[in-house]
Scaffold this motif. Structure first.
Motif, mmCIF file in Angstrom:
data_model
loop_
_atom_site.group_PDB
_atom_site.id
_atom_site.type_symbol
_atom_site.label_atom_id
_atom_site.label_comp_id
_atom_site.label_asym_id
_atom_site.label_seq_id
_atom_site.Cartn_x
_atom_site.Cartn_y
_atom_site.Cartn_z
ATOM 1 N N UNK A 43 0.872 -1.155 -0.010
ATOM 2 C CA UNK A 43 -0.087 -0.069 -0.008
ATOM 3 C C UNK A 43 0.983 1.211 -0.105
ATOM 4 N N UNK A 44 1.985 1.126 0.933
ATOM 5 C CA UNK A 44 2.810 2.491 0.692
ATOM 6 C C UNK A 44 3.500 2.516 -0.451
ATOM 7 N N UNK A 45 3.788 1.354 -1.224
ATOM 8 C CA UNK A 45 4.487 1.640 -2.639
ATOM 9 C C UNK A 45 3.547 2.319 -3.677
ATOM 10 N N UNK A 46 2.347 1.553 -3.477
ATOM 11 C CA UNK A 46 1.349 2.163 -4.401
ATOM 12 C C UNK A 46 1.147 3.649 -4.073
ATOM 13 N N UNK A 47 0.902 4.166 -3.040
ATOM 14 C CA UNK A 47 0.654 5.703 -2.809
ATOM 15 C C UNK A 47 1.792 6.415 -3.280
ATOM 16 N N UNK A 48 3.000 5.876 -2.837
ATOM 17 C CA UNK A 48 4.372 6.575 -3.264
ATOM 18 C C UNK A 48 4.608 6.582 -4.762
ATOM 19 N N UNK A 49 3.979 5.564 -5.623
ATOM 20 C CA UNK A 49 4.143 5.615 -6.945
ATOM 21 C C UNK A 49 3.779 7.109 -7.701
ATOM 22 N N UNK A 50 2.736 7.401 -6.947
ATOM 23 C CA UNK A 50 2.129 8.731 -7.325
ATOM 24 C C UNK A 50 3.182 9.886 -7.093
ATOM 25 N N UNK A 51 3.944 9.788 -6.090
ATOM 26 C CA UNK A 51 4.856 10.572 -5.791
ATOM 27 C C UNK A 51 6.096 10.761 -6.860
ATOM 28 N N UNK A 52 6.160 9.596 -7.518
ATOM 29 C CA UNK A 52 7.447 9.444 -8.292
ATOM 30 C C UNK A 52 7.404 10.583 -9.699
ATOM 31 N N UNK A 53 6.060 10.890 -9.698
ATOM 32 C CA UNK A 53 6.024 11.993 -10.659
ATOM 33 C C UNK A 53 6.595 13.217 -10.364
ATOM 34 N N UNK A 54 7.149 13.153 -9.159
ATOM 35 C CA UNK A 54 7.973 14.326 -8.667
ATOM 36 C C UNK A 54 9.329 14.257 -8.619
ATOM 37 N N UNK A 55 9.959 13.669 -9.264
ATOM 38 C CA UNK A 55 11.452 13.472 -9.596
ATOM 39 C C UNK A 55 12.090 12.902 -8.111
ATOM 40 N N UNK A 56 12.995 13.625 -7.774
ATOM 41 C CA UNK A 56 14.067 13.150 -6.463
ATOM 42 C C UNK A 56 13.145 13.338 -5.423
ATOM 43 N N UNK A 57 12.465 14.368 -5.027
ATOM 44 C CA UNK A 57 11.421 14.196 -3.810
ATOM 45 C C UNK A 57 10.477 13.143 -3.823
ATOM 46 N N UNK A 58 10.003 13.135 -5.004
ATOM 47 C CA UNK A 58 9.071 11.732 -5.038
ATOM 48 C C UNK A 58 9.737 10.358 -4.767
ATOM 49 N N UNK A 59 11.276 10.049 -4.972
ATOM 50 C CA UNK A 59 11.757 9.126 -4.469
ATOM 51 C C UNK A 59 11.889 9.059 -2.885
ATOM 52 N N UNK A 60 12.148 10.278 -2.199
ATOM 53 C CA UNK A 60 12.096 10.327 -0.922
ATOM 54 C C UNK A 60 10.773 10.145 -0.410
ATOM 55 N N UNK A 61 9.709 10.357 -0.781
ATOM 56 C CA UNK A 61 8.474 10.310 -0.509
ATOM 57 C C UNK A 61 8.198 8.804 -0.696
ATOM 58 N N UNK A 62 8.565 8.191 -1.486
ATOM 59 C CA UNK A 62 8.107 6.842 -1.790
ATOM 60 C C UNK A 62 8.754 5.870 -0.489
ATOM 61 N N UNK A 63 10.279 6.298 -0.364
ATOM 62 C CA UNK A 63 10.855 5.592 1.099
ATOM 63 C C UNK A 63 9.982 5.913 2.366
ATOM 64 N N UNK A 64 9.583 7.073 2.310
ATOM 65 C CA UNK A 64 8.782 7.484 3.741
ATOM 66 C C UNK A 64 7.636 6.620 3.651
ATOM 67 N N UNK A 65 6.783 6.592 2.570
ATOM 68 C CA UNK A 65 5.710 5.930 2.520
ATOM 69 C C UNK A 65 5.788 4.457 2.676
ATOM 70 N N UNK A 66 6.779 3.930 1.981
ATOM 71 C CA UNK A 66 6.922 2.456 2.532
ATOM 72 C C UNK A 66 7.351 2.028 3.874
ATOM 73 N N UNK A 67 8.019 3.059 4.451
ATOM 74 C CA UNK A 67 8.268 2.673 5.721
ATOM 75 C C UNK A 67 7.261 3.022 6.811
#
Length: 63
Positions: free
Chosen positions: A10-34
């Motif tokens: 679920x965290x990865x799916x939510x973070x997938x939308x954050x990937x649209x925002x470059x590097x900060x999206x990657x950091x958000x993905x890690x946060x959402x997964x954690x």
């Protein structure tokens, strides 16, 4: 599946939308997964929120 795996998914799916925002999206993905893993472990009963809160407020140490 275990709740931890579901929480991480679920965290990865939510973070997938954050990937649209470059590097900060990657950091958000890690946060959402954690966060997803943390709540998944809480659903399994392996995390006690009261002890986490007490440790964060300094009432109790981890030792």
């Amino acid at each position: 599946m275990k709740p931890t795996v579901v929480g991480m998914a679920v965290g990865a799916v939510l973070a997938f939308t954050a990937l649209l925002f470059d590097f900060w999206g990657f950091l958000l993905m890690a946060l959402f997964i954690a966060v997803g893993a943390f709540f998944g472990r809480a659903a399994e009963g392996k995390v006690d929120f009261r002890s986490v809160r007490d440790a964060l407020t300094g009432r109790r140490s981890s030792s």
